[in-house]
Design a protein around this motif. Structure first.
Motif, mmCIF file in Angstrom:
data_model
loop_
_atom_site.group_PDB
_atom_site.id
_atom_site.type_symbol
_atom_site.label_atom_id
_atom_site.label_comp_id
_atom_site.label_asym_id
_atom_site.label_seq_id
_atom_site.Cartn_x
_atom_site.Cartn_y
_atom_site.Cartn_z
ATOM 1 N N ASP A 56 -29.699 28.712 30.247
ATOM 2 C CA ASP A 56 -28.684 29.021 31.249
ATOM 3 C C ASP A 56 -27.277 28.896 30.649
ATOM 4 N N ALA A 57 -26.476 29.925 30.775
ATOM 5 C CA ALA A 57 -25.100 29.852 30.266
ATOM 6 C C ALA A 57 -24.081 30.161 31.365
ATOM 7 N N ARG A 58 -24.500 29.989 32.615
ATOM 8 C CA ARG A 58 -23.578 30.333 33.708
ATOM 9 C C ARG A 58 -22.272 29.543 33.615
ATOM 10 N N ALA A 59 -22.407 28.261 33.297
ATOM 11 C CA ALA A 59 -21.193 27.433 33.215
ATOM 12 C C ALA A 59 -20.341 27.783 32.005
ATOM 13 N N LEU A 60 -20.952 28.473 31.033
ATOM 14 C CA LEU A 60 -20.202 28.829 29.816
ATOM 15 C C LEU A 60 -19.484 30.166 29.958
ATOM 16 N N TRP A 61 -19.867 30.925 30.978
ATOM 17 C CA TRP A 61 -19.254 32.259 31.156
ATOM 18 C C TRP A 61 -17.759 32.068 31.418
ATOM 19 N N GLY A 62 -16.931 32.720 30.663
ATOM 20 C CA GLY A 62 -15.488 32.524 30.786
ATOM 21 C C GLY A 62 -14.936 31.627 29.694
ATOM 22 N N ALA A 63 -15.808 30.885 29.012
ATOM 23 C CA ALA A 63 -15.324 29.963 27.978
ATOM 24 C C ALA A 63 -14.841 30.732 26.748
ATOM 25 N N THR A 64 -13.836 30.166 26.081
ATOM 26 C CA THR A 64 -13.374 30.763 24.829
ATOM 27 C C THR A 64 -14.418 30.465 23.749
ATOM 28 N N SER A 65 -14.242 31.157 22.644
ATOM 29 C CA SER A 65 -15.161 31.034 21.527
ATOM 30 C C SER A 65 -15.277 29.585 21.046
ATOM 31 N N GLY A 104 -25.961 20.906 10.977
ATOM 32 C CA GLY A 104 -25.987 21.013 9.521
ATOM 33 C C GLY A 104 -26.921 22.099 9.023
ATOM 34 N N LYS A 105 -27.917 22.472 9.851
ATOM 35 C CA LYS A 105 -28.849 23.538 9.443
ATOM 36 C C LYS A 105 -28.833 24.616 10.506
ATOM 37 N N ARG A 106 -27.685 24.785 11.110
ATOM 38 C CA ARG A 106 -27.601 25.579 12.316
ATOM 39 C C ARG A 106 -26.446 26.563 12.223
ATOM 40 N N SER A 107 -26.621 27.675 12.923
ATOM 41 C CA SER A 107 -25.542 28.650 13.050
ATOM 42 C C SER A 107 -25.390 28.961 14.527
ATOM 43 N N ILE A 108 -24.147 28.965 15.009
ATOM 44 C CA ILE A 108 -23.931 29.290 16.419
ATOM 45 C C ILE A 108 -23.030 30.521 16.492
ATOM 46 N N ILE A 109 -23.553 31.591 17.049
ATOM 47 C CA ILE A 109 -22.759 32.808 17.162
ATOM 48 C C ILE A 109 -22.484 33.047 18.643
ATOM 49 N N ARG A 110 -21.268 33.457 18.961
ATOM 50 C CA ARG A 110 -20.898 33.513 20.379
ATOM 51 C C ARG A 110 -19.765 34.500 20.656
ATOM 52 N N ILE A 111 -19.643 34.844 21.946
ATOM 53 C CA ILE A 111 -18.560 35.744 22.355
ATOM 54 C C ILE A 111 -17.551 34.991 23.214
ATOM 55 N N GLY A 112 -16.366 35.550 23.310
ATOM 56 C CA GLY A 112 -15.330 35.021 24.193
ATOM 57 C C GLY A 112 -15.172 35.941 25.393
ATOM 58 N N PRO A 113 -14.080 35.785 26.144
ATOM 59 C CA PRO A 113 -13.857 36.630 27.322
ATOM 60 C C PRO A 113 -13.861 38.133 26.997
ATOM 61 N N GLY A 114 -13.379 38.509 25.822
ATOM 62 C CA GLY A 114 -13.359 39.926 25.438
ATOM 63 C C GLY A 114 -14.747 40.541 25.473
ATOM 64 N N TYR A 174 -4.463 40.128 28.237
ATOM 65 C CA TYR A 174 -4.649 41.169 29.264
ATOM 66 C C TYR A 174 -5.749 42.153 28.850
ATOM 67 N N MET A 175 -5.823 42.464 27.551
ATOM 68 C CA MET A 175 -6.888 43.369 27.092
ATOM 69 C C MET A 175 -8.248 42.721 27.273
ATOM 70 N N ALA A 176 -8.345 41.433 26.889
ATOM 71 C CA ALA A 176 -9.640 40.743 26.972
ATOM 72 C C ALA A 176 -10.110 40.625 28.418
#
Lengths: 80, 139, 584
Positions: free
Chosen positions: C131-140, C155-165, C392-394
């Motif tokens: 669930d990422a509902r609470a994360l929606w709107g969060a910056t990168s 340490g053995k992990r990669s986290i890829i994510r989007i921002g408001p854009g 404003y674009m994002a």
């Protein structure tokens, strides 16, 4: 004859920390040879410009220097 | 003179993890981060500092060796311990005894991962974070 | 998969929350990386559907030598680009390739759309739909921090994510990888948004036994020594790519103020040296790369009266300094870092953002758009306005910014000013006004990036102008890069990874390829890309080049529009022959 070389900061590692150099060269020397004799490896040279009529003009590697020429040496463009 | 690993240049670390890949490769013949005796991690995400967790080459009584019930860890000249795998029963007491958490554990092999102070990580560190230091033989 | 005769593909269905794994022997002829990703894209793309339709795929792939050799650090992403409508292809470093390798997947195909905002966790023995509902709107930054604390594998992990854009599906939204790297170009972030996909966390904690250790390690050491002991890579670590500002500005190749100029009067104050002296605080590396080209600049920003400061660390590179600096007339490192940070938090592609704002600034100056639309007055060098405009674009603040968020080409369709909308086949230009090879190279490149065929580099090395040579070299380089990107090396190390080195590396890990086979792989991949482009309706001959390229002199002098179109025509003929040769 004498030419004056100015280098960008990157090249100072090859010129003993100097940003500008005076070089005594013989007539008919191509610019690339003069710059490399100042200690700068040829493969590191991106562009050489000569200041002429108050304008910075790119010259070819083989441009033949004339007495009193003022040169500026820039590194090659890097990227992917 | 014996040598020990010193990880005292970690402020210079760029986080390339080459030390870990080299340790796992050379000492364990595996492509792995998990089998490395040195661990590099960030404190607080990538905006934080890189830190290393590796054997500090204790001298005098080594806590890990003290804790070992089966004599699998012997004092290494100059500091740290030598691991005798055939004597290890996999009890993990060494792991908890090390207060800097530098005894890592290989879950596949069921054996601790003990730094040999061989210097491979330092050799493959491109940024002088790790180095080998000559020390007196304390034994 | 290393030592195996198959490619291991993880398929994730976000609609049904189901996964499936296939070991595909047939994909081996594409080697890995962009080859495998292209083939998987071809199989899964839906040409009849919109790029942001839920049935469109996102493909990730690593290569045949990922992580096991120095500087082989990239992951490729492929998708249908919402910016161009055609081939979407983007690369990112960081830890992602290592984690996919050590989680045991060569490629990942993501299809469908989650019912609610979600993030995915991938590990060697599980895939989770969270669930990422609470994360929606969060910056990168925020989303990275929260997932870092919630999920295991530090340490053995990669986290890829989007921002408001990305959430709001800006056509050039990016995906941030491990804070400082990105799938920047062509709008992968919007495709994430279209799937309600906020982030992916990948843990790589497998160990893979090395076969023929002696042979492998010999080659590893040779490459490592060449990377670290020779001058070949040192510039990337030292000043980094911003070293380009100085030469490009000196020779008239630095796109400035929406390419109204080719020289920036404040070039010296935004040079690589200036950044290094004033702001550089550390350098970082992708996993397995001893070079460490990631330059982090520090910005002390006053947020209130009474000496209230925050300190932020921002990654910078040449392209960002061009796009958010010279191209917008922004003249100090602090201001550029300030803009990079906003772009970063909003999750947009920095290059497209700068170039789009360049168009908007000129359109505003020429009164094609009004302040009612732009909300803030846009002017070259006006950092405060640009910071607002990026947000404003994002958020697609109003109708105007909704259009602007679709790129400069789209914006000029609606508001005019096509002749100064600095795109090439709808992708915003890169920071090189170096000559014909840069312009034509991006126009004909499979994804319209300067990295398709390195045209800017050809402009620099070409002694005498020669049409055939330009076309032939771009074509050869495009194919060669298809092969290199199937490995997937960082292209900064392309001079280290010559054919001999690649063959030695592959042979030492049991992949006994020949030089001819590498050539064939490159060609196979390029053909597959061209097939996809055709299926998506791309017509090389209908690409229109903005007039501005031919008004402002380049590093190689004034360019002639007719010659540029002629070169595109020659290239097009070449690829037609290339495709016909396969069918024969």
């Amino acid at each position: 004859m004498k030419v004056y070389i100015e280098v960008t900061t990157w090249f100072k590692r090859f010129t003993g920390g100097n940003a500008s150099l005076e070089l005594e060269i013989s007539e008919g020397t191509p610019v690339v040879e003069a710059v490399s004799s100042a200690g700068i490896p040829k493969e590191e040279i991106g562009f050489i410009t000569v200041i002429k009529d108050n304008e910075n003009k790119i010259v070819d590697d083989q441009y033949i220097l004339t007495d009193g020429d003022r040169l500026k040496v820039y590194p090659a463009i890097i990227g992917g | 003179m014996p040598k020990v690993l010193r990880a005292d240049g970690m402020n210079k670390c760029i986080g390339c993890f080459t030390c870990m890949l080299a340790c796992s490769g050379v000492n364990r013949q595996n492509y792995s981060l998990s089998k490395s005796a040195i661990r590099v991690k960030t404190s607080g995400g990538l905006q934080g500092k890189f830190i290393s967790i590796v054997c500090l080459a204790c001298r005098d009584e080594r806590a890990c060796a003290e804790a070992c019930p089966s004599g699998a860890l012997e004092k290494r000249p100059g500091g740290g311990v030598i691991f005798k795998a055939q004597r290890c029963i996999g009890c993990r007491k060494c792991e908890t005894a090390c207060i800097v958490s530098a005894v890592h554990y290989d879950e596949e092999e069921n054996k601790p991962i003990i730094c040999k102070h061989c210097g491979v990580c330092a050799k493959f560190c491109p940024h002088e974070c790790l180095r080998m230091e000559e020390v007196d033989n304390d034994l | 998969m290393i030592y195996e005769k198959y490619i291991r593909v993880l398929y994730i269905d976000m609609t049904e929350n189901k996964i499936r794994i296939e070991n595909r022997a047939d994909l081996c002829e594409y080697l890995g990386g962009v080859g495998v990703a292209t083939k998987l894209l071809e199989e899964n793309i839906k040409p009849e559907l919109d790029p942001l339709h839920e049935d469109q795929p996102i493909i990730f792939a690593i290569g045949a030598a990922s992580t096991v050799f120095p500087v082989v650090t990239k992951t490729v992403a492929m998708f249908r680009s919402p910016l161009t409508g055609e081939l979407g292809e983007s690369y990112a470093g960081g830890r992602m390739a290592m984690t996919l390798f050590l989680a045991g997947y060569d490629a990942v195909v993501i299809l469908g759309k989650a019912k609610r905002p979600s993030y995915i966790t991938i590990s060697r023995n599980d895939v989770g739909f969270k669930d990422a509902r609470a994360l929606w709107g969060a910056t990168s930054d925020e989303v990275g921090r929260i997932i870092r604390e919630r999920e295991p594998g530090g340490g053995k992990r990669s986290i890829i994510r989007i921002g408001p854009g990305g959430e709001n599906m800006s056509s050039f939204a990016s995906v941030c990888v491990d804070t400082y790297r990105h799938f920047g170009r062509l709008g992968l972030g919007a495709v994430f948004g279209s799937k309600n996909l906020k982030a992916i966390s990948i843990v790589g904690d497998r160990s893979v036994p090395i076969k023929n250790f002696k042979d492998y390690f010999k080659v590893y050491q040779e490459i490592y020594n060449r990377v670290t002991d020779t001058e070949i890579m040192s510039k990337y670590h030292d000043v980094g790519t911003p070293i380009n500002i100085e030469p490009l500005n000196a020779v008239g190749g630095l796109p400035t103020k929406n390419l109204r100029q080719n020289v920036f009067e404040h070039g010296e104050s935004i040079s690589g040296e200036a950044f290094a002296q004033k702001n550089l605080v550390r350098k970082m590396a992708c996993t397995g790369c001893p070079v460490g080209c990631i330059h982090i600049g520090q910005l002390r920003r006053e947020f209130d009266k009474g000496h209230e400061y925050e300190v932020i660390s921002v990654g910078y590179d040449y392209e960002l300094i061009f796009a958010l600096g010279s191209f917008l007339g922004v003249k100090t490192p602090n201001d550029i870092l300030d803009l990079i940070d906003v772009v970063e938090q909003m999750g947009l592609d920095a290059m497209s953002t700068g170039v789009v704002l360049g168009w908007a600034t000129e359109a505003f100056m020429k009164k094609l758009i009004t302040e009612e639309q732009t909300i803030v007055p846009l002017a070259f060098g006006n950092v405060a306005s640009y910071k607002k405009a990026i947000e404003y674009m994002a958020y697609k603040e109003n109708d105007f910014y909704s259009v602007l968020a679709q790129g400069a080409d789209k914006a000029s369709d609606v508001y005019g000013g096509k002749e100064f909308a600095m795109t090439l086949a709808k992708n915003e230009m890169a920071g090189y006004h170096t000559g014909y090879a840069a312009v034509v190279g991006a126009a004909v490149g499979a994804r319209h990036s300067h990295l398709c065929n390195g045209g800017y580099s050809l402009d620099q090395s070409m002694k005498e102008f020669n049409k055939e040579k330009i076309v032939d070299t771009l074509f050869a380089e495009e194919k060669e890069r298809c092969m290199l990107n199937s490995l997937v090396i960082c292209l900064f190390a392309r001079k280290v990874y010559d054919r001999k080195t690649i063959l030695a590396a592959l042979n030492s890990i049991g992949n006994n390829l020949t030089d001819e086979e590498l050539t064939a792989i490159g060609e196979r991949i390029y053909r597959a890309k061209l097939r996809i482009k055709k299926a998506l309706g791309f017509d090389q001959m209908s690409v229109k080049l903005p007039k501005r390229f031919f008004e402002t002199p380049s590093m190689s002098g004034q360019l002639d529009e007719k010659i540029a179109y002629e070169l595109i025509g020659m290239y097009n003929k070449k690829i037609e022959e290339f495709m016909a040769a396969e069918n024969r």
